[in-house]
Scaffold this active site. Sequence first.
Site, short mmCIF file in Angstrom:
data_model
loop_
_atom_site.label_atom_id
_atom_site.label_comp_id
_atom_site.label_asym_id
_atom_site.label_seq_id
_atom_site.Cartn_x
_atom_site.Cartn_y
_atom_site.Cartn_z
N LYS A 13 -32.19 17.81 4.29
CA LYS A 13 -32.26 19.28 4.32
C LYS A 13 -31.78 19.86 2.98
O LYS A 13 -32.43 20.69 2.38
CB LYS A 13 -31.40 19.84 5.48
CG LYS A 13 -31.77 19.30 6.84
CD LYS A 13 -30.91 19.90 7.94
CE LYS A 13 -29.46 19.49 7.88
NZ LYS A 13 -29.18 18.07 8.20
N ARG A 88 -27.37 24.74 15.00
CA ARG A 88 -27.19 23.37 15.50
C ARG A 88 -27.32 23.29 17.01
O ARG A 88 -27.35 22.20 17.57
CB ARG A 88 -25.80 22.86 15.17
CG ARG A 88 -25.47 22.91 13.75
CD ARG A 88 -25.45 21.54 13.19
NE ARG A 88 -25.14 21.65 11.80
CZ ARG A 88 -24.88 20.63 11.02
NH1 ARG A 88 -24.91 19.42 11.51
NH2 ARG A 88 -24.63 20.80 9.76
N ARG A 127 -24.47 8.70 -0.32
CA ARG A 127 -24.61 10.04 -0.91
C ARG A 127 -23.49 10.38 -1.90
O ARG A 127 -22.32 10.15 -1.64
CB ARG A 127 -24.65 11.11 0.19
CG ARG A 127 -24.55 12.52 -0.40
CD ARG A 127 -24.78 13.63 0.57
NE ARG A 127 -24.28 13.38 1.89
CZ ARG A 127 -24.71 13.99 2.98
NH1 ARG A 127 -25.66 14.87 2.88
NH2 ARG A 127 -24.19 13.71 4.14
N ARG A 160 -18.52 12.45 0.14
CA ARG A 160 -17.96 13.28 1.23
C ARG A 160 -17.09 12.47 2.18
O ARG A 160 -17.43 11.35 2.54
CB ARG A 160 -19.10 13.94 2.00
CG ARG A 160 -19.47 15.29 1.44
CD ARG A 160 -20.74 15.84 2.01
NE ARG A 160 -20.82 15.85 3.47
CZ ARG A 160 -21.84 16.36 4.14
NH1 ARG A 160 -22.84 16.91 3.48
NH2 ARG A 160 -21.87 16.34 5.44
#
Length: 331
Positions: A13, A88, A127, A160
């Site tokens: 996204k 969500r 990531r 993260r």
Amino acid sequence: MRLVLIGAPGSGKGTQAKFLIEKYNIPQISTGDLLRAAVAAKTPLGRQAKAVMDAGQLVPNDIVIGMIRERIMRPDAENGFILDGYPRNLEQAEALDNLLTSLGRPIDAVLQINVDFDLLMQRMVGRLTCLSCGALFNSFTNPPAIDSQCDQCGGTLHHRSDDNEETIDRRLRVYETHAQHVSNYYSNKGNLHVIDGQGTVDDIKKRIKSALRGLRSSRIKLQPAPAQPAATPANAQPEVIRTQIAESLKPTPKRKKREAAAIKPEVKKRPKKAETAAKAKYLHQLKAMQDELKSVRKELTLLVRTEKKLTREVAKSEAELAKLTQQQAEL
Ligand code: AP5
């Protein structure tokens, strides 16, 4: 253009939002980023949100809905936005619709990016996000040229804290609980576009482009920008268009109501009574988050206890088995 990006954690996204920002010149509104900013700023909300995010759970609806409402009302979102990671669940989807209907600015398209769960783990574990410009990298599929440094701006790359296997697993399970309801909600409204999210970033970009081809923002008809007719010489407009513009700018009761609703959150902040109510609501939300955390901790403690018990039982059985084997050998 008002776009909504939905899809599992790690489905791309944020990656695809970056090209949509340039294509339509509208801001990306990511609830994840807004929450992480609150965490980094160590605000009371950020401190509470961090625990929930690190546990892979959803931050309570009231908080997120309030945050989105406030963000959408800012001037830079006037001409549109890309919602990333919101809604969500059904409650968030309905709250968004209520807000946008009251503003006369409906969603133009919902893009649902579908990716097999097997691929998602690798995407998230690898990531890396630039702390300065937000560019995304992946240590497996798209590594930076220099370790921990952004190729685009030289900023520091960060991993993260919720991108670890255990939390990812929980995030995926939370996603699964709500995904179908949200998808059905938009499918019934007729504005859902399902995008195959597997392939290269460019492949997916092309699929999104093709899904959005020919799509026009419906707000143009509802609320023309007041500055436009004034800037255009009156004689350059055919009479009929001039009349339509003049008509559309008339302060009808409906429009007055809509505008009043649009500025309500700002006005609401001033009176003392409203402040007290907001504080009470906030405390209530904090309490709900604390309760949720408590129950997650309880669940974890139970799991740890069960694991210990099972380990003891296995050890006991193994000892008994060894004893029996020895007795058998002696016989
Ligand atoms: P949030 O930050 O929104 O995380 P998420 O939904 O888990 O989504 P991600 O940001 O992980 O994934 P993405 O789809 O953007 O993937 P990306 O493009 O980065 O939310 C975090 C937390 O905040 C939640 O768990 C929750 O606690 C809370 N929260 C947020 N919103 C909330 C809400 N509305 N209500 C309640 N709580 C909320 O890509 C991932 C990686 O894959 C990158 O490394 C990228 O380079 C790579 N990649 C992308 N596309 C491809 C491709 N095609 N091929 C190979 N690699 C690719």
